[in-house]
Scaffold this motif. Sequence first.
Motif, mmCIF file in Angstrom:
data_model
loop_
_atom_site.group_PDB
_atom_site.id
_atom_site.type_symbol
_atom_site.label_atom_id
_atom_site.label_comp_id
_atom_site.label_asym_id
_atom_site.label_seq_id
_atom_site.Cartn_x
_atom_site.Cartn_y
_atom_site.Cartn_z
ATOM 1 N N MET A 1 0.813 -1.342 0.013
ATOM 2 C CA MET A 1 -0.039 0.035 -0.041
ATOM 3 C C MET A 1 1.048 1.067 0.046
ATOM 4 O O MET A 1 1.954 1.279 0.738
ATOM 5 C CB MET A 1 -0.929 0.049 1.158
ATOM 6 N N ALA A 2 0.430 2.347 -0.812
ATOM 7 C CA ALA A 2 1.238 3.567 -0.792
ATOM 8 C C ALA A 2 1.332 4.127 0.568
ATOM 9 O O ALA A 2 0.315 4.284 1.179
ATOM 10 C CB ALA A 2 0.503 4.333 -1.914
ATOM 11 N N GLU A 3 2.473 5.004 0.752
ATOM 12 C CA GLU A 3 2.649 5.718 1.929
ATOM 13 C C GLU A 3 2.864 7.184 1.406
ATOM 14 O O GLU A 3 3.221 7.324 0.456
ATOM 15 C CB GLU A 3 3.709 5.218 2.724
ATOM 16 N N THR A 4 2.287 8.241 2.547
ATOM 17 C CA THR A 4 2.678 9.474 2.121
ATOM 18 C C THR A 4 3.942 9.713 2.293
ATOM 19 O O THR A 4 4.606 9.634 3.504
ATOM 20 C CB THR A 4 1.728 10.426 3.062
ATOM 21 N N LEU A 5 4.634 10.472 1.041
ATOM 22 C CA LEU A 5 6.071 10.841 1.353
ATOM 23 C C LEU A 5 6.311 12.300 1.873
ATOM 24 O O LEU A 5 6.893 12.338 2.792
ATOM 25 C CB LEU A 5 6.724 10.745 0.034
ATOM 26 N N PHE A 6 5.224 13.051 1.440
ATOM 27 C CA PHE A 6 5.153 14.555 1.870
ATOM 28 C C PHE A 6 3.736 15.029 1.299
ATOM 29 O O PHE A 6 3.190 14.602 0.638
ATOM 30 C CB PHE A 6 6.536 15.386 1.660
ATOM 31 N N SER A 7 3.237 15.996 2.311
ATOM 32 C CA SER A 7 2.318 16.764 1.950
ATOM 33 C C SER A 7 2.444 18.165 2.526
ATOM 34 O O SER A 7 2.370 18.423 3.758
ATOM 35 C CB SER A 7 0.857 16.035 2.634
ATOM 36 N N PHE A 8 2.163 19.014 1.536
ATOM 37 C CA PHE A 8 2.114 20.631 1.979
ATOM 38 C C PHE A 8 0.709 21.452 1.727
ATOM 39 O O PHE A 8 0.213 21.103 0.533
ATOM 40 C CB PHE A 8 3.403 21.221 1.243
ATOM 41 N N ASP A 9 0.700 22.356 2.478
ATOM 42 C CA ASP A 9 -0.637 23.238 2.222
ATOM 43 C C ASP A 9 0.091 24.733 2.629
ATOM 44 O O ASP A 9 1.159 24.977 2.881
ATOM 45 C CB ASP A 9 -1.858 22.648 2.777
ATOM 46 N N LYS A 10 -0.872 25.655 2.824
ATOM 47 C CA LYS A 10 -0.478 26.945 3.198
ATOM 48 C C LYS A 10 0.161 26.998 4.559
ATOM 49 O O LYS A 10 0.936 27.778 4.633
ATOM 50 C CB LYS A 10 -1.783 27.837 3.147
ATOM 51 N N ARG A 11 -0.195 26.077 5.439
ATOM 52 C CA ARG A 11 0.576 26.149 6.932
ATOM 53 C C ARG A 11 1.849 25.612 6.649
ATOM 54 O O ARG A 11 2.561 26.079 7.659
ATOM 55 C CB ARG A 11 -0.221 25.096 7.613
ATOM 56 N N ASN A 12 2.235 24.788 6.046
ATOM 57 C CA ASN A 12 3.690 24.054 6.029
ATOM 58 C C ASN A 12 4.559 24.165 4.838
ATOM 59 O O ASN A 12 5.836 23.699 4.771
ATOM 60 C CB ASN A 12 3.595 22.689 6.572
ATOM 61 N N TYR A 13 4.379 24.982 3.587
ATOM 62 C CA TYR A 13 4.789 24.757 2.490
ATOM 63 C C TYR A 13 6.340 25.184 2.451
ATOM 64 O O TYR A 13 7.086 24.683 1.632
ATOM 65 C CB TYR A 13 3.971 25.156 1.384
ATOM 66 N N ARG A 14 6.591 26.142 3.618
ATOM 67 C CA ARG A 14 7.852 26.708 3.602
ATOM 68 C C ARG A 14 8.707 25.581 4.204
ATOM 69 O O ARG A 14 10.285 25.829 4.309
ATOM 70 C CB ARG A 14 7.925 28.271 4.167
ATOM 71 N N ASP A 15 8.284 24.545 4.711
ATOM 72 C CA ASP A 15 9.034 23.447 5.283
ATOM 73 C C ASP A 15 9.427 22.420 4.341
ATOM 74 O O ASP A 15 10.006 21.292 4.704
ATOM 75 C CB ASP A 15 8.330 22.857 6.699
ATOM 76 N N CYS A 16 9.127 22.884 3.168
ATOM 77 C CA CYS A 16 9.433 21.636 2.057
ATOM 78 C C CYS A 16 10.679 21.273 1.819
ATOM 79 O O CYS A 16 10.989 19.892 1.504
ATOM 80 C CB CYS A 16 8.703 22.041 0.691
ATOM 81 N N THR B 1 -2.400 30.787 -5.319
ATOM 82 C CA THR B 1 -3.750 30.965 -4.660
ATOM 83 C C THR B 1 -4.122 29.812 -3.776
ATOM 84 O O THR B 1 -4.702 30.020 -2.808
ATOM 85 C CB THR B 1 -4.763 31.185 -5.917
ATOM 86 N N THR B 2 -3.649 28.667 -4.165
ATOM 87 C CA THR B 2 -3.968 27.426 -3.722
ATOM 88 C C THR B 2 -2.800 26.526 -3.466
ATOM 89 O O THR B 2 -2.056 26.618 -4.615
ATOM 90 C CB THR B 2 -4.922 26.457 -4.530
ATOM 91 N N ILE B 3 -2.357 26.340 -2.522
ATOM 92 C CA ILE B 3 -1.254 25.316 -2.218
ATOM 93 C C ILE B 3 -1.576 24.074 -1.711
ATOM 94 O O ILE B 3 -1.968 23.888 -0.628
ATOM 95 C CB ILE B 3 -0.043 26.048 -1.347
ATOM 96 N N ASP B 4 -1.680 22.866 -2.487
ATOM 97 C CA ASP B 4 -2.013 21.537 -2.148
ATOM 98 C C ASP B 4 -0.955 20.701 -3.005
ATOM 99 O O ASP B 4 -0.989 20.516 -4.099
ATOM 100 C CB ASP B 4 -3.362 21.280 -2.650
ATOM 101 N N VAL B 5 0.036 20.295 -2.235
ATOM 102 C CA VAL B 5 0.867 19.402 -2.829
ATOM 103 C C VAL B 5 1.315 18.089 -2.114
ATOM 104 O O VAL B 5 1.302 18.180 -0.770
ATOM 105 C CB VAL B 5 2.684 19.976 -2.772
ATOM 106 N N ARG B 6 0.994 17.046 -2.819
ATOM 107 C CA ARG B 6 0.931 15.651 -1.984
ATOM 108 C C ARG B 6 1.778 14.622 -3.035
ATOM 109 O O ARG B 6 1.650 14.695 -4.316
ATOM 110 C CB ARG B 6 -0.484 15.236 -1.899
ATOM 111 N N SER B 7 2.644 13.922 -2.307
ATOM 112 C CA SER B 7 3.420 12.837 -2.998
ATOM 113 C C SER B 7 3.381 11.522 -2.209
ATOM 114 O O SER B 7 3.645 11.523 -0.903
ATOM 115 C CB SER B 7 5.014 13.191 -3.070
ATOM 116 N N GLU B 8 3.017 10.488 -2.854
ATOM 117 C CA GLU B 8 2.863 9.110 -2.270
ATOM 118 C C GLU B 8 3.653 8.041 -3.053
ATOM 119 O O GLU B 8 3.886 8.324 -4.214
ATOM 120 C CB GLU B 8 1.382 8.704 -2.427
#
Length: 349
Positions: free
Chosen positions: A1-16, A40-47
Amino acid sequence: MAETLFSFDKRNYRDCQSMFRGARDQEYYRGDFWIEDGSTTIDVRSERKAVGAISIIRQRSAANLFFRRSRQHIREDATDLSILWFVKRGELAISNQCGNKVARAGDFIITRSMSPFFMECRTGGDGMHEVLHVTVPTHILRGFVRQDFSTGLFMAMERAELAMAEHLLTEVFADDGGIGDASARLLVDTALGLVGNAIRATEDMQPARQSIADRRLEEVLRFIEVHLSDPQLSTAMVAKGCGISPRYLSFLLRLRDTSFSELVWEQRLAMAKAWLSSSDPRDISISEIAYGVGFKSPAHFSRMFKRVFGANPREYRGESGADEPVLVSAVEPFSDYPAEYPVGSNLLQ
């Protein structure tokens, strides 16, 4: 099963930068990674789905992403990974010493960590960017892709092999445990093999014209491979099956620097060796293998196997117990035998 490698949004995207390699900082390689500020929208997800040393990663983003791998990064981290990119939405722009390339939905790219590059993951008209990419240790990928990809490789997704490879990798990524580890590795290896075939096929879209002799030789080799397990296989049988004379058959095999006897017995012994290596003695006996590859007796098989490989089949397999009986006879090396063997000769009996 895939696992989340990283997930970023407005709150934490500067920690990328500190998080893009995963919780243990073990995925990918060192570089500068950042997300476009002011989106406008920051929604970054890598699985990620790991298959042995290979990772299949699906990345989706509602913001533009940037990555830079410099010579300094390479000096600090010599991890040699190749990344296979299947672009599904948006664009992937890459700049390196060979120039600039832009891959769009449906395109395929290979990048390598040992060459500096700058990459932009751009969202498309629907505001999304999506890629399926596969991280492969370069020494593994070289077993499938022989061409030079030291500075990257770009291809439009026109080859059916690439579409099939993407489909297999997507299925492995999406699997929730129904596919065993061995099967998952087999599917990934098959996908990498398809990628290698697609690259080879595009190297020369106009292959060299084959001569009549080359085509005839292909027919002969195919006939022999299909009928290799038949103990009655002979030059007369092959010649008749291919619609040629035995003399012309001998001429064709000389083009390959071999004779009928050498070709047949080398292939039979190679097949038997592989079968012995991959089978369980409880499932199939040495005698069954001997008959299965076209020998008329286990004794003759044992003699020839030991002459070529230095151990009899039972020793090679690591079995205990007495060897199968071996008839004593003076047998010359198989390469010295004529193309036809009379029934009753030592080689066929």
